[in-house]
Design an enzyme around this catalytic site. Structure first.
Site, short mmCIF file in Angstrom:
data_model
loop_
_atom_site.label_atom_id
_atom_site.label_comp_id
_atom_site.label_asym_id
_atom_site.label_seq_id
_atom_site.Cartn_x
_atom_site.Cartn_y
_atom_site.Cartn_z
CB CYS A 115 45.51 30.55 52.65
SG CYS A 115 47.21 31.07 52.50
CG HIS A 255 43.67 33.73 54.68
ND1 HIS A 255 44.51 33.22 55.65
CD2 HIS A 255 44.45 33.96 53.59
CE1 HIS A 255 45.73 33.14 55.16
NE2 HIS A 255 45.72 33.58 53.92
CG ASN A 285 49.31 34.33 54.89
OD1 ASN A 285 48.71 33.39 55.42
ND2 ASN A 285 49.27 34.56 53.59
N1 ACO Z 1 60.09 45.91 51.67
C1 ACO Z 1 60.32 47.00 50.89
N2 ACO Z 1 59.95 47.04 49.59
C2 ACO Z 1 59.35 45.94 49.09
C3 ACO Z 1 59.08 44.79 49.85
C4 ACO Z 1 59.48 44.81 51.19
N3 ACO Z 1 59.27 43.78 52.02
N4 ACO Z 1 58.46 43.89 49.06
C5 ACO Z 1 58.33 44.44 47.84
N5 ACO Z 1 58.87 45.70 47.84
C6 ACO Z 1 58.93 46.65 46.76
C7 ACO Z 1 58.91 45.99 45.40
O1 ACO Z 1 60.21 45.59 45.02
C8 ACO Z 1 58.39 47.12 44.55
O2 ACO Z 1 59.45 48.01 44.25
P1 ACO Z 1 59.54 48.73 42.83
O3 ACO Z 1 58.30 49.59 42.73
O4 ACO Z 1 60.80 49.51 42.92
O5 ACO Z 1 59.56 47.65 41.81
C9 ACO Z 1 57.41 47.85 45.46
O6 ACO Z 1 57.77 47.47 46.81
C10 ACO Z 1 55.95 47.51 45.22
O7 ACO Z 1 55.84 46.08 45.14
P2 ACO Z 1 54.45 45.40 44.92
O8 ACO Z 1 54.66 43.92 44.78
O9 ACO Z 1 53.69 46.13 43.84
O10 ACO Z 1 53.74 45.72 46.33
P3 ACO Z 1 52.27 45.44 46.76
O11 ACO Z 1 51.66 46.68 47.23
O12 ACO Z 1 51.53 44.58 45.75
O13 ACO Z 1 52.48 44.51 48.05
C11 ACO Z 1 52.29 42.20 48.67
C12 ACO Z 1 53.10 43.26 47.93
C13 ACO Z 1 52.27 42.59 50.13
C14 ACO Z 1 52.95 40.85 48.51
C15 ACO Z 1 50.85 42.16 48.12
O14 ACO Z 1 50.88 42.09 46.73
C16 ACO Z 1 50.02 41.01 48.64
O15 ACO Z 1 49.68 40.96 49.81
N6 ACO Z 1 49.59 40.10 47.74
C17 ACO Z 1 48.64 39.03 48.07
C18 ACO Z 1 49.20 37.97 48.95
C19 ACO Z 1 48.13 36.91 49.12
O16 ACO Z 1 46.94 37.16 49.13
N7 ACO Z 1 48.49 35.67 49.26
C20 ACO Z 1 47.41 34.67 49.25
C21 ACO Z 1 47.39 33.85 50.31
S1 ACO Z 1 49.01 33.30 50.79
C22 ACO Z 1 48.96 31.57 50.81
O17 ACO Z 1 48.11 30.94 50.27
C23 ACO Z 1 50.13 30.94 51.53
#
Ligand code: ACO
Length: 333
Positions: A115, A255, A285
């Site tokens: 990214c 970003h 994103n």
């Molecule tokens: N809908 C419903 N529930 C979901 C979804 C969804 N779309 N996705 C995950 N869950 C659930 C999980 O299964 C989990 O359930 P559990 O507690 O029963 O196990 C729960 O929600 C919590 O999951 P987490 O992964 O802990 O959720 P989090 O709050 O961390 O959010 C996310 C996930 C949005 C992916 C976040 O971690 C994030 O944004 N991470 C960083 C992404 C990033 O910065 N990427 C870098 C750049 S991207 C690039 O370079 C292309």
């Protein structure tokens, strides 16, 4: 040494909107979850046969940026494009853009930095202008992240969108434009976000591109913490380098990966969210395209005046990160 100043911006996104409600029919998710955890409401998805490949979007964004700069396509001597979703393994998307817009006098190549691709490309172009190697450069970020989405993985497919943004850089001998750029990477953590071999089937409701032979795999939770740390650290490094503090900044254009990451960044660098540009609710994103799309929208919305300090800051796969401090010098009013 010269300064590189931004003299034109442009952006394009595909027409097809995929809402959170649409995604409820694809994976086990909800509008409420996606909005609360990411800030995303909808994203744009390229469609087959509609002239919406990465190079099409990039060419369109470039022409808009060139028009704003009052520059013909034959004027740039350099085209650098950040992407992790090129249309082909080779040639570069930059060369395909060069062909499409008839930029006959440029050297063109792509940069792969997750990214952070756009800010890496911007930094290279800035250096080329500063040292006299280039006079007019076109810098682009273009992605079709939908083509690498795993549509069975709800934790990643809800995040991704498509689009392109571009800026035109010109040379200046004043203290304006890009004041400095700061890049970083840490390959020890590449397994937090990488391409995995395979072609997940696109869902029926999407007339998406055929998937590429790889898809995006991510450890979101660990990445989230790394993102906040590196974004805040590189933002502070860039401000300190220019003897600036948060109160000097008119607008941060970060970003757009997750609204919670952006809010945590603002908190760590002690800036109110009113000074942070966000459009993640509309596009999700878009990786390398997110900063130039957001910068173009902020510019066209009239949010930037000559003399304003603008902080661009990014984080992505690699891991990579970067920040550029810009003294804005373009007035489109
Ligand atoms: N809908 C419903 N529930 C979901 C979804 C969804 N779309 N996705 C995950 N869950 C659930 C999980 O299964 C989990 O359930 P559990 O507690 O029963 O196990 C729960 O929600 C919590 O999951 P987490 O992964 O802990 O959720 P989090 O709050 O961390 O959010 C996310 C996930 C949005 C992916 C976040 O971690 C994030 O944004 N991470 C960083 C992404 C990033 O910065 N990427 C870098 C750049 S991207 C690039 O370079 C292309």
């Amino acid at each position: 040494m010269f300064k590189a100043r931004i003299i034109g911006t442009g952006s394009t996104t595909p027409k097809r909107i995929l809402t959170n409600t649409d995604l409820e029919n694809i994976v086990d998710t909800s509008d409420e979850w996606i909005t609360r955890r990411t800030g995303i409401k909808e994203r744009r998805i390229s469609q087959k046969g509609k002239g919406e490949k990465a190079f099409d979007l990039a060419a369109d964004a470039s022409l808009k940026a060139l028009e704003m700069a009052g520059m013909g396509p034959d004027e740039p001597d350099l085209i650098i494009l950040g992407t992790i979703t090129p249309d082909r393994q080779f040639p570069s998307v930059a060369c395909m853009v060069q062909d499409k817009i008839n930029a006959v006098n440029a050297n063109a190549f792509d940069v792969s930095a997750g990214c952070s691709g756009f800010l890496y490309a911007l930094s290279i172009a800035e250096n080329a202008i500063a040292t006299g190697g280039s006079e007019k450069a076109l810098v682009i970020g273009a992605e079709l992240l939908s083509s690498v989405a795993n549509w069975e993985d709800r934790s990643t497919c809800v995040l991704l969108g498509d689009g392109a943004g571009a800026v035109v850089l010109g040379r200046s001998d004043k203290d304006e434009g890009i004041l400095s750029s700061h890049l970083g990477s840490d390959g020890r953590y590449w397994k937090l976000l990488y391409s995995e071999e395979g072609t997940p089937d696109p869902p029926k409701i999407l007339e998406a591109f055929e998937g590429k032979p790889y898809y995006l795999a991510m450890e979101g939770n660990k990445l989230f913490k790394k993102a906040v740390k590196h974004l805040a650290d590189v933002a502070m490094e860039a401000l300190r380098h220019n003897n600036l503090s948060g109160s000097d900044v008119r607008l941060v254009v970060p970003h757009q990966a997750n609204i919670r990451i952006i809010e945590a960044l603002a908190d760590r660098i002690s800036l109110p969210m009113e000074k942070v540009y966000t459009n993640i609710h509309k596009y999700g994103n878009t990786s390398s395209a997110s900063i130039p799309i957001a910068l173009d929208e902020a510019n066209r919305e009239g949010m930037l005046r000559p003399g304003d300090i603008v902080l661009l800051v990014t984080f992505g796969a690699g891991l990579t990160w970067g920040a550029s401090v810009v003294r804005w010098s373009l007035d489109i009013r």
